[in-house]
Every structure is written in structure tokens, then in C-alpha cells.
Write an enzyme that holds these catalytic residues in place. Structure first.
Site, PDB file in Angstrom:
ATOM      1  N   ILE A   1     -60.932  35.025 101.198  1.00  0.00           N
ATOM      2  CA  ILE A   1     -61.412  34.168 100.103  1.00  0.00           C
ATOM      3  C   ILE A   1     -61.668  35.012  98.872  1.00  0.00           C
ATOM      4  O   ILE A   1     -61.367  34.637  97.745  1.00  0.00           O
ATOM      5  CB  ILE A   1     -62.729  33.463 100.490  1.00  0.00           C
ATOM      6  N   CYS A   2     -62.199  36.174  99.112  1.00  0.00           N
ATOM      7  CA  CYS A   2     -62.614  37.039  98.019  1.00  0.00           C
ATOM      8  C   CYS A   2     -61.537  37.202  96.952  1.00  0.00           C
ATOM      9  O   CYS A   2     -61.808  37.046  95.762  1.00  0.00           O
ATOM     10  CB  CYS A   2     -63.049  38.401  98.564  1.00  0.00           C
ATOM     11  N   PRO A   3     -60.304  37.494  97.331  1.00  0.00           N
ATOM     12  CA  PRO A   3     -59.330  37.720  96.264  1.00  0.00           C
ATOM     13  C   PRO A   3     -59.100  36.476  95.404  1.00  0.00           C
ATOM     14  O   PRO A   3     -58.810  36.607  94.210  1.00  0.00           O
ATOM     15  CB  PRO A   3     -58.063  38.138  97.012  1.00  0.00           C
TER      16      PRO A   3
ATOM     17  N   ILE B   1     -61.833  36.827  92.871  1.00  0.00           N
ATOM     18  CA  ILE B   1     -61.649  37.978  91.982  1.00  0.00           C
ATOM     19  C   ILE B   1     -60.541  37.695  90.975  1.00  0.00           C
ATOM     20  O   ILE B   1     -60.669  37.958  89.783  1.00  0.00           O
ATOM     21  CB  ILE B   1     -61.331  39.242  92.815  1.00  0.00           C
TER      22      ILE B   1
END
Lengths: 181, 181, 181, 181, 181, 181, 181, 181, 181, 181
Positions: free
Chosen positions: C46-48, C51
């Protein structure tokens, strides 16, 4: 927490210095690399193999400007009688060996064994800024088994620390440094 | 005071185990010799030389019934991407490497470096009774200089500890023990 | 009690800044609006998406004089390898991303998750006087479910905070303010 | 440390419930998702835009089994006179609004502003296990500027939390989940 | 111990002052007699009978140099909407009424009721030296029963306190003092 | 914090009861309304005007089932000599008057004045459940000025408390209650 | 530990001084011998026999420069009415009698009886340096029995203390001192 | 606070009992009146006058069932040599005299003088219930002056305490009691 | 406070027992008189004169049932090498000598000298009930001067302690006891 | 820990000095060797044998510049009567004997026996620098058995301490010192 990376404590003790009873302290080694090693007791059996090895490598350490100091919790009088008995150490001992009878040096470096009142087989390397760069400790000999350390590995570690480069595993002086890319 | 001679703390962490994210703990090694070594960070330069050496000597350790476990404060996801990039570790890594993200394992053994939030280059040897028999710690790489350790010296130390005899300095398996008289 | 309405804590950390390892701190953002957002871990999923969205909206934030800073508890070396792998972030990452390896920044803002040793998905908005004007925190992904946040909602919030008027629910720049009579 | 990830505190307060003065508590919402939102004061100007928006979206929240509860530090009598003045809220208010006159609910969630004796503009999402999954807080209106929040973003967050999948940034119901490989 | 006979605490709060939101404090009444009375809540039923009576007697108090100040824990916005609704108080309210939303004034005088978060029906009389000369407190309305106080008795008490003589029970201005012999 | 709304403390003291020295305590008044009033000292000048008024209204209080009890810090012997001197109280005193020589009753209700070692002019009303429903305290007579209280206002307050309805300001028995809508 | 041999505490109280209400304190007796005696209560039965005896011996004490002071916990007003009733003390009382209403004097000398709130029958003798030279205390009258003290024995004690010689048991002025050899 | 009115402490000490060294304790006097008197030191000058007087009045005390016990901080051996020297006490001493060498009895009654390590000239009267009914203490002899006490006054006090009536000042057995009206 | 008159602490240490390394403890001497003496260090100069004297008198002590035990802070290995060097102690040492390396025995008896980490020249005598009956301590040798003790005086003291009579100064076995009359 | 090797405490007490009652203190012996010995009690049986022996050796001590001081917890008056009875000490006592009635000297040196309130049979030797060089303590006489000490052994110890050489066991003045090799 480990004492590595910290400033070495100040220490002072009576010591056997080439036959004499002298007070030696951390002040005497300011601005200099030194190795301080502990052994459990005078008049025992593994200890002399270690002491002799440090005695023999003393010159190599000196070539790199590194002082070597031994330490046990025995008294100066005990040291003197053992080192000079003419048998155990045929050539005698020329590097200083501390008589840490009040246990203050061993406790300051955290290598004192409470139950038996002696020091662990431990080694520290201190750099000219007085920072502890390396520590190794082996358990004392319980049930009659014990492990002597390798003074050569200590020498290799100091030389790598002094090199100022990235020294890979098993690096020896003269070998290449690790590249960072 | 040093942790050598004490019972090893109980520990548990996520770990990279042959590609999988698994929970590994001290319970998994009860009744067994094991070596636990720390390195500061994934994707750096000295560290892989050490990790590779432990990987290569893994079989020798296993011959003596000794488990080898690595540890850094990086996450499983970081471990996985580094170990499997196909370049740094051509053969991959088959011994478990802990992802000590909450620093609990490093702190329990006293080898956590507060300022940088990473572990020192440290190694412990734990015996089947869970007692810490040996500890070595090298300072982390300040000012871009660092010293990789010798996995072979670790192996020698474990073998000597297992031998049940009095092993003089530089003793190697097969050599004679020190006599007490 | 919530940290909103309080002075933001002072912070400092290593950071990935356009490929370089640099120290970044709250001092660098004095007198300026900034958004600081946390994500749990490099090399996850999910993080990317979050970001990338902050990376894309970076220019819109900049138009309003707002700096955008990312943060996770991974190291610089981990950041570098992930951001520059050429796949996950095709255009690379041009806003600074902190390497909060010692967890000091996450703890200072109260968004550190003790059990897993990582940060929550959290966002703070800090105004030029250093006051925290907005905070949002989503729980970390337990049992493999997680929720990415909306960078656009963050942008709307900052713009409303900057407008100096009474902004009703769902207010967007250009819309009218609420009248007080 | 943030309350996200923790069990929500137990709470109880008088409330305006469709014109009546009733006691409402966390017990009434056991085993159910709920959103609890705070606004600073009755008879002010941004607040009604938010309250109206939550009132309008109430059915959408209900479709997903999510209860919506408002809260301010005003009394039931104040709520009743404002909600039923026939002008501000033409359709009236049908979701419960707590009268947190003793500040116990606001303090329990850490969103009480000491200086002015009112609550921050805050929102929490609590899941059926009673765990706080999301928190957002905007500073109160100092110097006559304030920012209303987006009830729609709250709705999106709850729906994503309920989906049980990995929801990327800006994910909306019906959109695909992030794949883990 | 009772606060009577003590110096009145310093206090400050927002207040409804003839339609405006102003900060009022004990400093504004230095060197002057004043009566401070509390009522539980705006928009209730006994309270207005008391407020109206104090409003009507305001001139009589003023004739004796005595300021009259009301107080409840409602906000300025609540006060304004109630006082100016055109029905409850036909003539409006011209004496200041504090909005003790953070409960600091009520707590300072010890008349805050923790459970309901409101003030008791209390009255204090403070003399020009800032000393509390009289206090009366009635319990709040539990089970829907309550007792309004008598503003006229407050007036009589202040006048007697100001007279400088020995005033017997039920003394009224103009009556004789008690003789000491 | 005020004692109003709290359970009255348990108390016990010697008392002048129609000429006799008897021990009287809160247990004697369980399940009954009672008024307890304090005066500073026997043989003074304002006090008898108050005592006489309570004596005279005693029947009216009794009609409503309300006991009346006086209290000062003087001894029984002092009470007896004053009440029976044949001049100050022509008809004698028939309601009990406590001799609070050890100050325990006055301190329990918080109406003890430390400096002079006497009680304030205070009155409490206690209901059949033992809850303090009303308290009033006037400062003691400093610089030779003092204010007697109105026993009639006490009677009105008790009657209103007993009525079970909403009694507006200045309400008297027989008057209408305030309507809640 | 006993207070004898210690410096007498400083004390101050209202007192009946020949009909007037005056403040009397230890300062008034600096540099002088004084006897301070306590009795339990005005308007009782043993006490006047003691008070009268001290009144009668006052001149003898004065001849030796010794002041006599009485003390009870009754008020000045009580003292005045008792001493001047024309019957109990036909000649009136001309030595000061303290009104220790706040119990501070009795407590300072440790002769306060907590349960009944009165003083013990106690006597102290204080010398010109302010040192307590003698103390006697009789228990208060429990179960209607009590013991008055002998003022003559007090006088004998003071005279002996003043004589500067070794006074044997039952010594009287004029008698010989004990010889030390 | 004074020990009068309290239960006497339990005590035990070696004692000179008609020439023998015996242990005597408070247990030996349970259910009986007793007088315990202290004197500073053996072989001094005032003390024997007091001891002799108590010895002589011993029969009178016994007639009323009152035991008499002496006490000093000297040892049994010292007591024996003094009492039996044949000169100071021609008839010898037949009442017990405690040898309070460890000071425990003197400290328990609060009559120990720290500086000189001796007891004050003190007397206590204890009743059959073990309650201390009377205490008198004279300062020790400083600067060579001292005051012996009157054993006859002690006897009068005990007799009055035993009489069960109200004994006025200077009351003697056979005299009338004070009437209470 | 001195340890004389107290129960001796329990102790345990390694000891040189006729050439062997054995654990010796206070349990081994239960129900028996024993003398425990300390000397500062092996291989020094006064110490052997004392050790030899105790060795020689060992039989005399044994005749009276008294065990003799030596103690220094040196290790067993040190003791063995010194006692068996064939020169210092020609006949060898047959009484046990403790190796108090962890200082626990010396500290338990309060005879450890912190600065030098050795024991004082001290001697204790313990009776069969385990009570310490005698203690003597001489300061260690500072500035190269020292005083050996007299083992014969120790023997005389034990014999007197055992005799059960009153032994005057310089009493020797066979001499008369002091008469008590 | 033992007081040997420490600075002697400062002390002061009344003393019997050749018949006179004088205050003696440690200040009187500054810069001088002194022996301070304690005995349990005057008028007992072993004690005089010790006191006489110290009295007799006093000249020998004086020849070496050593003062001799006795001490018991008896008073000066007791000392005087015992020392001068003409029988026990035919020649009288010419060295000072302290009257440690408040036990301060005995406690300062740790030789006070709490239970019996007396001192142990103890001896200390103090050198001119005020350092305690030697301590010996014998238990008090329990069950009628006791052991007098040897003043001659004290003399030998002081002489050895003063000699400045290494004195072997049983060394006497004139004998040779131990050689260090």
C-alpha cells in the site's frame, strides 16, 4: 547495554612491571591504542598459554603503537612469585600485569564474576580517544573446561580498526578494503 | 555487568527463513548450541562479507550441532529484497535472519546502539542449557571505517567450548588439551 | 491528550534526499508550512501508492509554499535500494524521506507502534509558527488489511488552514467562506 | 502515544436523541462499527456545515452498518434549542449528539482543548471489536479561521477498513485492491 | 474548609456583555463590592426567574456600589441565542454573564458539580479588599425538583455587610443596630 | 469543592437539651429533614437575635417535619449559664444547641474559623437521605461588624426543597411552580 | 519527650484582663518568672477553687517577681460573664486568664485533651530565660471525679527554683540547703 | 502531647529489691495503683532526701493500696553500694528501685534527659486500669541548683484521685467534696 | 555496632585443606568453638610468622576442642604454591585456610579493607552456639609497618571464655577465678 | 564494617580525673597516641582487675607517650565513690575514667550493648593522626562468666605499632623486625 562505543572508564591499580610493584592507570595510556586483557587466576593452566602468547606478540602490537596490559585479581606478591618461578615463564613477563585485588578495574569494565570473585577471560581494545572499540568475553572455566583466546585475532582486529577503511570479514593487513560501490 | 555466564534472555522476532516471513524465537533452540550474530544494516558493504562467511561455514557449524542465526534491525521486506536481489548473495541465504524492527532482541542482549538505532557488530554463543558462553562486540562504523569479524574464530571458540577440556590459546580441534600438572 | 494545537517537537534524522544520505531536521522547515507523513515499511504494497500520490501532488503543495516529507523506520540504505529499483517508482522520489531507524521522530509525534517496531500511517500538518494544526492516524495493517490515505484530502486541509477564513465542510479553494451572520 | 490501535475507552453521556434527553454510552454500540465526531460549539458557523453533512451521509453509513454520533461540550438544552430553531437545520437532526458537559468523553479520547473548555474538531472510527482504527484531529479555530472536515473522506476510510483488502491511496469501494506481488 | 473569609481567587472568562463577546476578570472589579451568582444551564426553567430578578435589582445593587455578575458553564454563543431570543428575557440582559466553558471559575470558587459538568446554584459576595464575605449554595435540581434563590436576601446581606454595624437577624437598612451593652 | 450535594458527615457532640447535658448525634436525625446552624460565641450580641428567631420559628419548621439544631464551640456549662440567665432568652431555649468544644462538628462541615477558634455564621439543610441540600456561610464579625441571617429565608428554602416542584426565585409555599414548557 | 528543660513555645491569645478583652502573649513576660495554669472549663465546680487560690496567692507570687496567668479554652465573653457574676468570685479576678478558643496555647504546651476539646489541669513554671523548669498535669475529671491542685506547692516549687541552692524534699524558704559534702 | 490520660507504657528493668538483683515490670503492678518516681543519680545530694521521704511514707501509700517504685539510670551494683553504705540511708531502702541502665523506662515515659544521659525528677501516678492520672516533672539541676519534690503532695493527689469525688484545691482526706450545685 | 555478642554470619568459601581444594563453611563448625583469623596476603612477610604460630598452637587449641581456620583473599592456587614451596613453611600447613576471592567472608565479618581489596589482620572467636565472643582487629600495614598478633593471647582468651568462671585480667588456666564477694 | 583504619570519632564526656569532675574530650589527645578501654560497670568483680592493671602499666605507656583512658556508663558520682572507697583500689586511680552516662562515646565507637545499656569490654588504640590502629572487643559477661583482658598485650601492640618496622607474631620491643628478603 554494552560498553562498546563508550568512553573507557578511568582505572588505576597496583601492577607487576618488570619485577617492580608500581601503580599503573588509564592516564598512562592517554592518546594511545591499548589492549587490556583479563585472565582468571595466577598459578592455573590455560592462563599461562594466553599470557605467553600476548608476551610473544607484544612487539607486533608495539610496531603498531599498541600497548598490551594484562590483569587478574591476584596480588602483586602472587604475580611476582608466579612470573619469576623460572619455569612457567622462562623468559619472564615484560608487559605490565595489574593486581586488581579490590576488583575495581574488572567491575569498571563489567567483566567481574561475582560468584568466584575473579575476572572473566575478557579483552578490550581502546583507541587514542579513549573509546572502547572492541570487547570479547568468554565464560570462566566451569566444570574444569575452559577456552583460551587467540591473541592473533586481537591483533588482526586492532590493525583493521587502525586502517581507517572498510575491512571485510577475515581482512588482514595488506588486503583490499571493501568498496562501497 | 557482562551478560556472559548468565542465562540468555528469551527472544522472539519475525525472521527471513528461506524466503518466508516466519516468527522465530529462543524456544526454537532450546537444548542446542547456537550462534547469534548481528550486523548493522541491509544494503551496506562490510555486512555481506560477514553474512556470506557465516553462510559458507554453516555446514561446519551444523556438523557440531550448532545453529547459526543472523540479525539486523531491518524489516522482513528489506531482508527479502536484499537477499534475493540475485547479485549480492548469489546462492541466497539459507540460515534464518531476524528482522528486529522493534529492537527488542538487540536490547535484550545489550548490543543496541541508541544514537543510530541499529545493532553493533556482535556475536554470542549460547550453550544447550541456555547460558551465554561467549560474547564479542565491535563498535559500529563511525567515520566510514569498520571491521568485519572472523566467523572462523567463532567456529574455533564454539568447538573449544564443546570439547570439555582445557583449551590453550589458539587451540584447534585435534590439538592437545592443557595439562593441569 | 492530542498533540494538535501544541508546538511540534524538534526532530532530526538521516534522510534520503534525491539519492543522497543527508541529515534533515525541523530546523530546516522553520517559518514554513510542512506536511510530514509516515508509512510502515519499505518494500510493501500500500505504501508505494501513497508515496507516489504525495510525489505527484508535491508541486501543488509547493505552489502553496508547503513542504512534503515522508518517513519510515527503514534505513537510508533500504530507502535508496527501493526508491531506485527502477520499477516501483518509475520517476524516482524527489521529496525527502526520513530514515527514522532510532524511532525518535515517530515517538516524538506519538505515532510509533511498539509491538511491530514501525510507524502508523499518520500525517501531520505544521504551520510556520511550528504549531501542529492537523493530525490523522490510521491503524497499521493487521491481518493483512490496510487503508491508504488520500493525499488530496491533506492538500485540501492545508489550503483551508492557509485561507484565513471559515471553511465549511468539503470547502475547496475558490469556494466561499462561511458567513458568521 | 496515539490512541489508534488501542481499545476505545468506555464512555457515557447525556445526548440529544431525536428531541429527547437520553443517556447514550459505548455499551450501546458494542459489536458495531461507529464514527464519533466532535465539533467545538453550538450556535457557531462552521460546525453546522459539518453536522449537516454527517446527517445527510447518515444513510450511506447505515448501509455499511456504521453508526454516526456527534458530540460537543454544550448541554442537552442548548442542543435542543439549536437543532430545533427551524432555520439552521431545516430537516432537524436524527443522529445522536452527545452533551459532554463534564468533558469526560472528550478527555477520554484525548481531544479536549483545555484553554477554551471545548473539543477539537476530531473524528474517530471504532470497529466491532472496540478498537480505534482511525483518528483525525484539526486544531480549533484560533484567530477566527477554521477548517471543516470532509465527511465523505471519513466514509471512504470506513469502507476501506471494512473491505478486508489492501486499499491503495484514494481507493473507493468497487476499485481493485493492491496486489502483494 | 469554607472559602468564606479567604481572598477570592483570581478569575477570567469570556462573557456576554450587552451582546458582545468580551473577556471579563476579577481585575475589572478590584476595589469594589460584587455579587457573583451561578446558575446551572441556559435554556432551562428556574434559571431565568433568578436571572430576571438579578437583572431587575441591578439598579438597587448599583446604588450601593455593588456589581452583579452571572455565570454558567455555557458558551458565549449559547448565552447570546438565549438572552436575545426575544421571549425569555423581554428586556434583554444588561449585566455581564460569564461563559465558564473550561469550568475554571466554578472550580476556583468550589461550586462545580463534577457529575453533570455544571455549576451549583451558588452566590458569593466579595468586598473591596477581595475577601469573600458570604457564600450560599443550593444543590442542583435532581429528579426534576429545584429551588430558585432570593436575590432580595442577597441584597439585604450586602447592605448589612456594608453598614459597618452589628445587624441582627432580619435587619433591613434603616433599622437599628444591635447594642453591645 | 463545596459539600453541597454530598452526604453530610456523621457528627456527635455534647448538647444543651432543655437544661440537660446530653450527647446528640447525626444518628438521632436519620430519615428526617434538619437544619443545623452555627453562631460564633455565647454571651455576644448578634447571636441571640438569630437564636431567638430560630426558637420562634421552631414550630413552623416542625410543622414541615424539620428539626432545628444550633451549634457553637462553647461548652455545655457556658450554654446553660447563658440560656438560663433569665434575661437574654426570656422563654429559654427548647431546641438542642451543640457544645462543639473539640471543633469536630464545625470542621466536618468546613465552617470552622482557624484563627479565632470559633465557627462561622453558617447554616446547612440536610434531607432525609442525609444529603446536604443547601449551605450558607457569612464571614465572622471582623472589626466589630456582623450580619445576622434570616431564619425565614432558611424556612422558605427548606419548604421549596420539600415541595418536589420547580420553585422559581422568591417562590413561597402556595405559589405556582415554574412550568417546563 | 517532656517539654521540661526546653524553651517554652511562643504563645499569644485573647485574655480577660481585669474586665477588658486584651491580647496577651509570651512576649509580655520576657525576662520574668511566670506560672501558667490551665483549668478545664468555665462555670464548673473544682475550677473556681483553684482559680480563687491562685488569685489569693497572687501577691505572694508577685513578691518573688512571679507572674500568674490562668487559661481555659472558653471565650473572653464566657470568662467575663463568669468572673463578674458577683457570686462565684466575690472579689473578681485580677490576674489575666487566657481565652484559648483556638487551642493553640494548650497544644503548644502539650496539655490539650483531644476527645473533649478542653485542657488538662496543668501547671508550668517558666524562668526568665524562657526555659520550662517544672510541669505538672492531672487527668481531667472522668466519671465525675476530679482533683484540684495545690497552688501552695506551686509557690514552694518556684521559690526553691529561684533560691539557687540545693533544696531537699519539702524544702521551704528559710530552711537550709542540702550540703554537698 | 502529654502522656496523662493515656495508658502507661509497658516497662521492665533490673531493680534493687531489698538487696537483691531482680527483674521488675509493669506486669507486677497490674490492677493496682502505683507511683513511679525518678531521681537523677546515685551518690548525689538532693536525691536521698526525696528517696528517704518516699521510704518513710511508704506505709501510708500502702494503706491506700498504692505501690511506690523509684528509678534512676544507675546500675544495680551502684544502687546496692549506695543504699547499703550504712550512712546515707540508715534504715536501708525497702521499696524497689529500678536500674534503668538502657534508659528504656525513662524514655517510655518521656522523662529522659538526652544531654546528660539521666532522668528528670519526675513522678507519675498510674491507676488500676493502667491509665496515667498525674505527671509532674522538675528540670534537672543545672548550675548546681535543684529542687526536691514533696512526696506528701504526691500522696494527697493519689488519695484525691482515689476518693471518687470532686476534690477542690488543697483538699485533704476527710475534707468535704465540692458540691455541684 | 560491633558484631561481638551477635550470631556469627553464615559463610562458605573454597579452602586449602591439606593440599586439596575443598569448600568449607560455617556449617562444618556447628556446635563447636572455633577461631577464624585473617591475614592480608600470600607471599608477604609478617603473615607467615602468624600462620606458623597458629599452626604450632593448633594442637593446644584442639585439646580444648577449638578449631583454627585461616583466611586471606588469595586464591586456592596461590595458597597451594606458597604453602608448598618447601621453604616458607617447612612442615606445611595442616589447618584449613580459606580462599576468600569474592571477599564474602571478610565482608560478612566486617574486616574487609576496601581500598586495597584485602582483609585486616583480624581474629574472631565463635562459641558452640554460633555467637561471636571476641573480636580483635589490627590495621593493615600502611607505609611498610605492620604488627603481627599473638596467637597465645588468643588461646588464653578462648580458654577463659570456656572456663565458665570470672577470669580476671591476665588470668591463665589453673589460676583462681575472681570472687564476687 | 570495622572502624579500624578509620579516623576515630570525636568524643566528649564528663570524667573522673584524680577525684575531680572534669569534661574530657578527643581534642585533649590530638597529636598523641592513646588507648581507650571500656568496662561494663562500677562495683563489679572482673572490672577492677583490669582497671588496676592499666593503672599499674600507666607509667610504661607514658614512657612511650601513650595516654590511657578508661570508660564505663556509670556517672562521675558512682566512679568517685567506688575509686575512693579505700578498699578496691588501694592506691586510687590516677588515669581519667569517662562517665559515659548518655552512651555517646560507647556508641560512637560501636561498643555499646543495647540490651543491658552498658559497654562491652573493648579497647582501641588511636595514633597521633587520630586513626584507629587496633580494636579488640570481648562479649559482656552473660550467665555470670566473663573474661578480663591483658593490658600487657595492649602495651605490646602499641609498641609494635610505634616501632615503624615489620613486627612478626609475638614481637617484643628489642626483638628483630621481619626482613622482606
Amino acid at each position: 547495554m554494552t560498553i562498546v562505543g563508550q568512553q573507557a572508564p578511568e582505572w588505576e591499580a597496583a601492577a607487576y612491571v618488570k619485577g617492580e610493584n608500581k601503580t599503573v592507570s588509564s592516564k598512562d595510556y592517554e592518546g594511545q591504542w591499548y589492549v587490556l586483557y583479563w585472565y582468571p587466576a595466577d598459578f592455573t593452566f590455560i592462563c599461562p598459554t594466553e599470557i605467553r602468547e600476548f608476551e610473544e606478540l607484544q612487539e607486533d602490537f608495539a610496531d603498531d603503537g599498541v600497548a598490551v596490559i594484562g590483569c587478574s585479581t591476584d596480588s602483586f606478591f602472587s604475580h611476582k612469585n608466579w612470573f619469576e618461578d623460572g619455569e612457567t615463564f622462562e623468559e619472564g613477563i615484560t608487559h605490565p600485569v595489574l593486581a586488581d585485588t579490590n576488583h575495581s578495574v574488572s567491575k569498571a569494565f563489567g567483566v567481574y564474576e561475582e560468584e568466584n570473585g575473579i575476572a572473566f577471560r575478557a579483552t578490550v581494545v581502546v583507541n587514542p580517544e579513549g573509546r572502547i572499540k572492541s570487547l570479547s568475553v568468554n565464560d570462566i572455566d566451569r566444570d574444569e573446561a575452559g577456552v583460551g583466546r587467540s591473541a592473533k585475532e586481537v591483533l588482526r582486529t586492532v590493525q583493521a580498526l587502525q586502517s581507517g577503511g572498510l575491512c571485510g570479514a577475515e581482512w588482514e593487513p595488506g588486503a583490499e578494503f571493501v568498496e562501497t560501490d
